[in-house]
Design a protein around this motif. Structure first.
Motif, mmCIF file in Angstrom:
data_model
loop_
_atom_site.group_PDB
_atom_site.id
_atom_site.type_symbol
_atom_site.label_atom_id
_atom_site.label_comp_id
_atom_site.label_asym_id
_atom_site.label_seq_id
_atom_site.Cartn_x
_atom_site.Cartn_y
_atom_site.Cartn_z
ATOM 1 N N LEU A 79 26.949 32.601 32.871
ATOM 2 C CA LEU A 79 28.028 33.486 33.332
ATOM 3 C C LEU A 79 28.028 33.594 34.856
ATOM 4 O O LEU A 79 29.087 33.539 35.496
ATOM 5 N N ALA A 80 26.849 33.742 35.447
ATOM 6 C CA ALA A 80 26.758 33.890 36.898
ATOM 7 C C ALA A 80 27.210 32.623 37.616
ATOM 8 O O ALA A 80 27.831 32.708 38.684
ATOM 9 N N GLU A 81 26.920 31.458 37.050
ATOM 10 C CA GLU A 81 27.375 30.208 37.659
ATOM 11 C C GLU A 81 28.895 30.094 37.614
ATOM 12 O O GLU A 81 29.516 29.611 38.572
ATOM 13 N N VAL A 82 29.496 30.539 36.523
ATOM 14 C CA VAL A 82 30.958 30.530 36.423
ATOM 15 C C VAL A 82 31.547 31.446 37.499
ATOM 16 O O VAL A 82 32.489 31.077 38.207
ATOM 17 N N ILE A 83 30.978 32.629 37.640
ATOM 18 C CA ILE A 83 31.465 33.587 38.639
ATOM 19 C C ILE A 83 31.234 33.053 40.053
ATOM 20 O O ILE A 83 32.117 33.123 40.906
ATOM 21 N N ALA A 84 30.052 32.498 40.311
ATOM 22 C CA ALA A 84 29.742 31.956 41.635
ATOM 23 C C ALA A 84 30.646 30.783 41.991
ATOM 24 O O ALA A 84 30.905 30.539 43.169
ATOM 25 N N GLY A 85 31.145 30.086 40.981
ATOM 26 C CA GLY A 85 32.056 28.968 41.218
ATOM 27 C C GLY A 85 33.447 29.385 41.654
ATOM 28 O O GLY A 85 34.250 28.547 42.062
ATOM 29 N N ALA A 86 33.740 30.671 41.578
ATOM 30 C CA ALA A 86 35.047 31.199 41.995
ATOM 31 C C ALA A 86 34.832 32.431 42.874
ATOM 32 O O ALA A 86 35.191 33.551 42.502
ATOM 33 N N PRO A 87 34.222 32.250 44.063
ATOM 34 C CA PRO A 87 33.851 33.416 44.874
ATOM 35 C C PRO A 87 35.031 34.277 45.339
ATOM 36 O O PRO A 87 34.905 35.499 45.407
ATOM 37 N N ALA A 88 36.163 33.661 45.626
ATOM 38 C CA ALA A 88 37.320 34.457 46.059
ATOM 39 C C ALA A 88 37.825 35.327 44.911
ATOM 40 O O ALA A 88 38.155 36.502 45.106
ATOM 41 N N LEU A 89 37.855 34.774 43.715
ATOM 42 C CA LEU A 89 38.267 35.556 42.549
ATOM 43 C C LEU A 89 37.224 36.626 42.239
ATOM 44 O O LEU A 89 37.573 37.759 41.915
ATOM 45 N N ALA A 90 35.949 36.286 42.345
ATOM 46 C CA ALA A 90 34.891 37.268 42.086
ATOM 47 C C ALA A 90 35.008 38.451 43.038
ATOM 48 O O ALA A 90 34.869 39.607 42.626
ATOM 49 N N ALA A 91 35.269 38.174 44.308
ATOM 50 C CA ALA A 91 35.420 39.255 45.286
ATOM 51 C C ALA A 91 36.631 40.124 44.950
ATOM 52 O O ALA A 91 36.564 41.360 45.027
ATOM 53 N N ALA A 92 37.725 39.497 44.562
ATOM 54 C CA ALA A 92 38.921 40.252 44.189
ATOM 55 C C ALA A 92 38.662 41.089 42.941
ATOM 56 O O ALA A 92 39.030 42.268 42.880
ATOM 57 N N ALA A 93 38.016 40.490 41.950
ATOM 58 C CA ALA A 93 37.740 41.204 40.696
ATOM 59 C C ALA A 93 36.768 42.344 40.924
ATOM 60 O O ALA A 93 36.891 43.402 40.300
ATOM 61 N N ASN A 94 35.804 42.149 41.810
ATOM 62 C CA ASN A 94 34.825 43.190 42.100
ATOM 63 C C ASN A 94 35.532 44.481 42.505
ATOM 64 O O ASN A 94 35.187 45.561 42.041
ATOM 65 N N LYS A 95 36.513 44.361 43.361
ATOM 66 C CA LYS A 95 37.279 45.532 43.795
ATOM 67 C C LYS A 95 38.258 45.988 42.710
ATOM 68 O O LYS A 95 38.334 47.167 42.387
ATOM 69 N N SER A 96 38.956 45.053 42.138
ATOM 70 C CA SER A 96 40.026 45.383 41.203
ATOM 71 C C SER A 96 39.529 46.058 39.930
ATOM 72 O O SER A 96 40.189 46.948 39.399
ATOM 73 N N LEU A 97 38.387 45.631 39.426
ATOM 74 C CA LEU A 97 37.890 46.190 38.169
ATOM 75 C C LEU A 97 37.460 47.645 38.298
ATOM 76 O O LEU A 97 37.265 48.320 37.293
ATOM 77 N N LEU A 98 37.327 48.128 39.516
ATOM 78 C CA LEU A 98 36.988 49.536 39.725
ATOM 79 C C LEU A 98 38.226 50.430 39.740
ATOM 80 O O LEU A 98 38.107 51.646 39.787
ATOM 81 N N GLY A 99 39.409 49.833 39.663
ATOM 82 C CA GLY A 99 40.661 50.582 39.740
ATOM 83 C C GLY A 99 40.955 51.411 38.502
ATOM 84 O O GLY A 99 40.374 51.222 37.432
ATOM 85 N N ALA A 100 41.885 52.327 38.656
ATOM 86 C CA ALA A 100 42.243 53.259 37.579
ATOM 87 C C ALA A 100 43.454 52.808 36.762
ATOM 88 O O ALA A 100 43.824 53.480 35.805
ATOM 89 N N ASP A 101 44.062 51.707 37.128
ATOM 90 C CA ASP A 101 45.225 51.181 36.402
ATOM 91 C C ASP A 101 44.875 51.027 34.918
ATOM 92 O O ASP A 101 43.839 50.447 34.584
ATOM 93 N N PRO A 102 45.707 51.539 34.007
ATOM 94 C CA PRO A 102 45.405 51.415 32.569
ATOM 95 C C PRO A 102 45.235 49.971 32.101
ATOM 96 O O PRO A 102 44.418 49.695 31.221
ATOM 97 N N GLU A 103 45.982 49.049 32.675
ATOM 98 C CA GLU A 103 45.827 47.639 32.303
ATOM 99 C C GLU A 103 44.488 47.095 32.780
ATOM 100 O O GLU A 103 43.859 46.286 32.110
ATOM 101 N N VAL A 104 44.045 47.551 33.948
ATOM 102 C CA VAL A 104 42.730 47.154 34.451
ATOM 103 C C VAL A 104 41.649 47.737 33.544
ATOM 104 O O VAL A 104 40.677 47.060 33.211
ATOM 105 N N HIS A 105 41.829 48.971 33.122
ATOM 106 C CA HIS A 105 40.858 49.595 32.215
ATOM 107 C C HIS A 105 40.734 48.777 30.927
ATOM 108 O O HIS A 105 39.621 48.503 30.467
#
Length: 184
Positions: A79-105
């Protein structure tokens, strides 16, 4: 929708998640912003969806291992290798997954469920819930630390391999207290 995903992926690599707007993604995909907003409530929703798709499409490790520790290390490393292979997406998801949007939840729950399923499969059908919770906290904590720049996404597989190994060895030796023991 696929053209929106493709456009967002390209823009993530080109300009980073902070600069991207739904309007930019829509323009790159060749559709109107209104059309893009029919699929995604926000850019956080878009990034969380992209991250979820990345994880769901990733295969498990080829060689699982004989012991629960070996299997867990293989799963988190994969899993970590998959995430490390997409660092720009990982950085975006890191912030986005903390959001309160119901779809994000909804996606946050789906991603957590995917991780727990893979962890449970690695450990076995009698996986202790306290152990699964500890592993989940370690995995999420490592993602946050990578997102904060404490270490790079490239280091994520090694860091998680060591941390999971320590948790699993501690658990199997009986040195890791249960929730009940911690509350007492």
């Amino acid at each position: 929708m696929e053209s929106l995903f493709d456009a967002a992926s390209d823009l993530l690599d080109e300009v980073g998640h902070e600069q991207i707007t739904i309007r930019m993604v829509a323009a790159r995909a060749g559709c109107s912003p209104a059309t893009a907003y029919t699929y995604f409530a926000s850019k956080d929703h878009l990034f969380a969806e992209l991250f979820s798709r990345l994880l769901e499409s990733s295969p498990g490790p080829e060689h699982i291992g004989r012991t629960p520790e070996e299997r867990m290390r293989a799963v988190v490393t994969c899993l970590a290798e998959v995430i490390a292979g997409a660092p720009a997406l990982a950085a975006a998801a890191n912030k986005s997954l903390l959001g309160a949007d119901p779809e994000v939840h909804r996606l946050r729950v789906a991603i957590g469920t995917l991780w727990m399923k893979r962890f449970r499969e690695a450990i076995g059908p009698d996986a202790n819930p306290d152990l699964l919770e500890a592993l989940s906290c370690a995995f999420i904590g490592a993602l946050l630390q990578a997102g904060m720049g404490i270490f790079s996404y490239d280091a994520l597989p090694d860091v998680l391999g060591r941390v999971v190994g320590a948790i699993m060895r501690g658990w199997s030796s009986g040195r890791v207290p249960s929730r009940r023991a911690l509350r007492a």
